[in-house]
Design a protein around this motif. Structure first.
Motif, short mmCIF file in Angstrom:
data_model
loop_
_atom_site.label_atom_id
_atom_site.label_comp_id
_atom_site.label_asym_id
_atom_site.label_seq_id
_atom_site.Cartn_x
_atom_site.Cartn_y
_atom_site.Cartn_z
N ARG A 123 1.26 18.36 4.37
CA ARG A 123 0.00 18.99 4.84
C ARG A 123 0.09 19.28 6.34
O ARG A 123 -0.35 20.34 6.82
N LEU A 124 0.68 18.35 7.09
CA LEU A 124 0.80 18.55 8.54
C LEU A 124 1.75 19.72 8.82
O LEU A 124 1.51 20.56 9.69
N ARG A 125 2.85 19.77 8.07
CA ARG A 125 3.83 20.84 8.26
C ARG A 125 3.21 22.20 7.93
O ARG A 125 3.37 23.18 8.66
N GLN A 126 2.45 22.23 6.84
CA GLN A 126 1.80 23.48 6.42
C GLN A 126 0.79 23.93 7.49
O GLN A 126 0.71 25.10 7.85
N PHE A 127 0.03 22.98 8.03
CA PHE A 127 -0.96 23.29 9.08
C PHE A 127 -0.24 23.89 10.30
O PHE A 127 -0.65 24.91 10.84
N ALA A 128 0.85 23.25 10.70
CA ALA A 128 1.61 23.71 11.87
C ALA A 128 2.13 25.13 11.65
O ALA A 128 2.06 25.98 12.55
N GLN A 129 2.63 25.38 10.44
CA GLN A 129 3.18 26.72 10.15
C GLN A 129 2.09 27.78 10.09
O GLN A 129 2.25 28.89 10.59
N ASP A 143 -7.44 7.46 2.88
CA ASP A 143 -7.49 8.34 1.71
C ASP A 143 -6.97 9.72 2.11
O ASP A 143 -7.66 10.48 2.81
N PHE A 144 -5.75 10.05 1.66
CA PHE A 144 -5.18 11.34 2.05
C PHE A 144 -6.09 12.50 1.63
O PHE A 144 -6.26 13.47 2.38
N ALA A 145 -6.68 12.40 0.43
CA ALA A 145 -7.52 13.51 -0.06
C ALA A 145 -8.68 13.77 0.90
O ALA A 145 -9.06 14.93 1.14
N ARG A 146 -9.24 12.71 1.46
CA ARG A 146 -10.36 12.87 2.41
C ARG A 146 -9.87 13.53 3.71
O ARG A 146 -10.54 14.39 4.27
N PHE A 147 -8.68 13.11 4.16
CA PHE A 147 -8.09 13.73 5.36
C PHE A 147 -7.90 15.23 5.12
O PHE A 147 -8.28 16.08 5.94
N ASP A 148 -7.33 15.55 3.97
CA ASP A 148 -7.03 16.93 3.59
C ASP A 148 -8.32 17.76 3.55
O ASP A 148 -8.38 18.88 4.07
N GLU A 149 -9.33 17.19 2.95
CA GLU A 149 -10.62 17.88 2.81
C GLU A 149 -11.25 18.15 4.18
O GLU A 149 -11.72 19.26 4.46
N THR A 190 0.02 4.09 7.72
CA THR A 190 1.01 3.01 7.57
C THR A 190 0.58 1.97 6.53
O THR A 190 1.30 1.01 6.28
N LYS A 191 -0.61 2.16 5.96
CA LYS A 191 -1.06 1.20 4.94
C LYS A 191 -0.24 1.36 3.67
O LYS A 191 0.04 2.51 3.26
N PRO A 192 0.13 0.25 3.01
CA PRO A 192 0.88 0.38 1.76
C PRO A 192 0.11 1.28 0.79
O PRO A 192 -1.11 1.19 0.68
N GLY A 193 0.83 2.19 0.15
CA GLY A 193 0.20 3.05 -0.86
C GLY A 193 -0.28 4.38 -0.31
O GLY A 193 -0.70 5.25 -1.09
N TYR A 194 -0.26 4.58 1.01
CA TYR A 194 -0.74 5.86 1.55
C TYR A 194 0.17 6.99 1.05
O TYR A 194 1.39 6.83 0.99
N GLU A 195 -0.43 8.14 0.73
CA GLU A 195 0.35 9.26 0.17
C GLU A 195 1.10 9.99 1.30
O GLU A 195 0.73 11.10 1.72
N LEU A 196 2.17 9.36 1.73
CA LEU A 196 2.89 9.81 2.93
C LEU A 196 3.49 11.20 2.80
O LEU A 196 3.42 12.00 3.73
N ASP A 197 4.11 11.47 1.65
CA ASP A 197 4.78 12.77 1.52
C ASP A 197 3.79 13.92 1.50
O ASP A 197 4.01 14.96 2.11
N LYS A 198 2.65 13.70 0.83
CA LYS A 198 1.61 14.74 0.83
C LYS A 198 1.09 14.94 2.24
O LYS A 198 0.79 16.06 2.67
N PHE A 199 0.94 13.84 2.96
CA PHE A 199 0.45 13.89 4.35
C PHE A 199 1.41 14.72 5.21
O PHE A 199 0.99 15.64 5.93
#
Ligand SMILES: Cc1ncc(COP(=O)(O)O)c(C=O)c1O
Ligand SMILES: NCCCCNCC[C@H](N)C(=O)O
Length: 365
Positions: A215-221, A169-175, A203-212
């Motif tokens: 989010r990683l890029r924003q964190f790094a910056q 769940d991308f939202a849970r990761f983000d939170e 890698t699971k089908p349906g994972y919100e890859l682009d948001k992920f």
């Protein structure tokens, strides 16, 4: 035909996961390291190398394997390094990550200029299993107190935070990440790199890859850090089966099929997390409980539907057998270890390792 039991790694399925991994690293700027604790079958490392940046480890032997067989960037981590192994750990790694401030203090002089990190335990996690929850009560996995970390921050280059577990769940990761940022931003701003660990099912089908990726890029910056991920299960999920043969059948209120393998010896996580493996198909009319051949009463892979009644000699595939299986196999009951085989993209199958009585004898004395 190969003698069962054997783990069968399907390179086409592996390739699918690797392409997602490559997509994430290209679109997020993160570096992705294979977590060897989950999967260390080095025969397929050549196929993985172009898509991953290296490996991460949990012991001297894993770090050596990663350094020698995978290459790229090798991270050394252990819950506790021993005095007699630290020099070899350092000689086979590019970065060393300590689990505690006391381990850092014990070994930092010997580590010299090697980049050093600390495991940060934010005390929150996505794990639904107490057994695999780094945030469990009295956890020994990392340092959580920001003041204690800030006191030694000038001796650190980075931190490793592993607090996700099969999180699809991308939202849970983000939170969870936002909570880490809120509590530890003073620390994050002073680092060169942050590893966000494994346990993210991207890698699971349906994972919100682009948001992920975003989010990683924003964190790094935000913090000016190189982000790392340490995917284990996400790298090999749905790539491997355990191929077995039926040795006996019975009816005991349920139809049972006993196969030439064992959960405890060959797919241990099914037992320790009380899960069942994907078996059979959706539509078959004949339902069976698939049982291992050890003396353990609960040695059961799960249940599945089959198109026809199972017979002695039938071959079955037990699904999702790549992660935490080959690295955990053991000689319980003296049951022969499954061979390891690879299914090439052209469909051909070759065994890359077989085990026998001599291996059993040599594992004991
Ligand atoms: C520090 C660390 N990194 C990565 C992993 C890999 O986790 P997963 O296989 O769930 O991706 C683990 C699992 O134990 C871990 O402890
Ligand atoms: N399928 C049941 C849960 C598996 C958990 N795997 C993660 C293990 C890893 N060692 C961790 O502790 O995070």
């Amino acid at each position: 035909m190969l003698q069962t039991p054997y783990y069968l790694i399907d390179k086409t399925a592996l390739q699918r996961n690797l392409e997602i991994i490559d997509y994430v690293r290209k679109n997020s700027g993160a570096k992705l390291l294979l977590a060897l604790k989950c999967f260390a079958t080095w025969s397929v490392f050549d196929s993985m190398k172009p898509y991953m940046d290296g490996t991460t480890s949990s012991s001297l032997y894993e770090v050596k394997l990663g350094y020698q067989k995978f290459g790229g960037e090798t991270h050394a981590y252990s819950v506790a390094f021993a005095d007699h192994e630290i020099d070899e750990v350092l000689a086979n790694s590019d970065k060393i990550i300590f689990n505690s401030i006391s381990q850092l203090e014990r070994f930092e002089a010997r580590a010299g200029n090697k980049p050093k990190g600390l495991r940060l335990n934010p005390g929150i996690s996505s794990s639904s299993f107490d057994l695999a929850d780094p945030a469990r009560q009295f956890s020994r996995l990392g340092e959580g107190n920001p003041e204690r970390i800030l006191a030694i921050i000038d001796r650190l280059d980075g931190v490793m935070i592993h607090n996700n577990c099969e999180n699809a769940d991308f939202a849970r990761f983000d939170e969870l990440l936002a909570q880490v940022e809120a509590r530890y931003s003073a620390i994050l701003h002073q680092l060169k790199w942050v590893s966000l660990g494994g346990g993210i099912s991207f890698t699971k089908p349906g994972y919100e890859l682009d948001k992920f990726c975003q989010r990683l890029r924003q964190f790094a910056q935000t913090y000016g850090v190189q982000v790392y991920l340490e995917p284990g299960e996400a790298t090999v999920r749905y790539t491997t089966t355990l191929e077995v043969s039926v040795l006996d059948t019975a009816f005991n209120g349920k139809h049972l099929a006993i196969v030439d393998s064992s959960t405890e010896a060959h797919m241990l996580d099914l037992l320790i997390y009380r899960e069942t493996a994907p078996i059979g198909n959706e539509t078959g009319e004949h339902r069976y409980q698939i049982c291992g051949k050890t003396c353990l009463a609960g040695d059961i892979f799960g249940e599945g539907n089959f198109d026809a009644p199972l017979q002695v000699g039938d071959r079955l595939s037990i699904g999702d057998a790549g992660g935490y299986t080959m690295v955990k196999k053991n000689w319980f009951n003296g049951v022969n270890m499954p061979a390891i085989a690879i299914k090439e993209v052209d469909g051909s199958i070759r065994a890359v390792r077989e085990f026998g009585y001599d291996d059993y004898v040599n594992s004991l004395s």
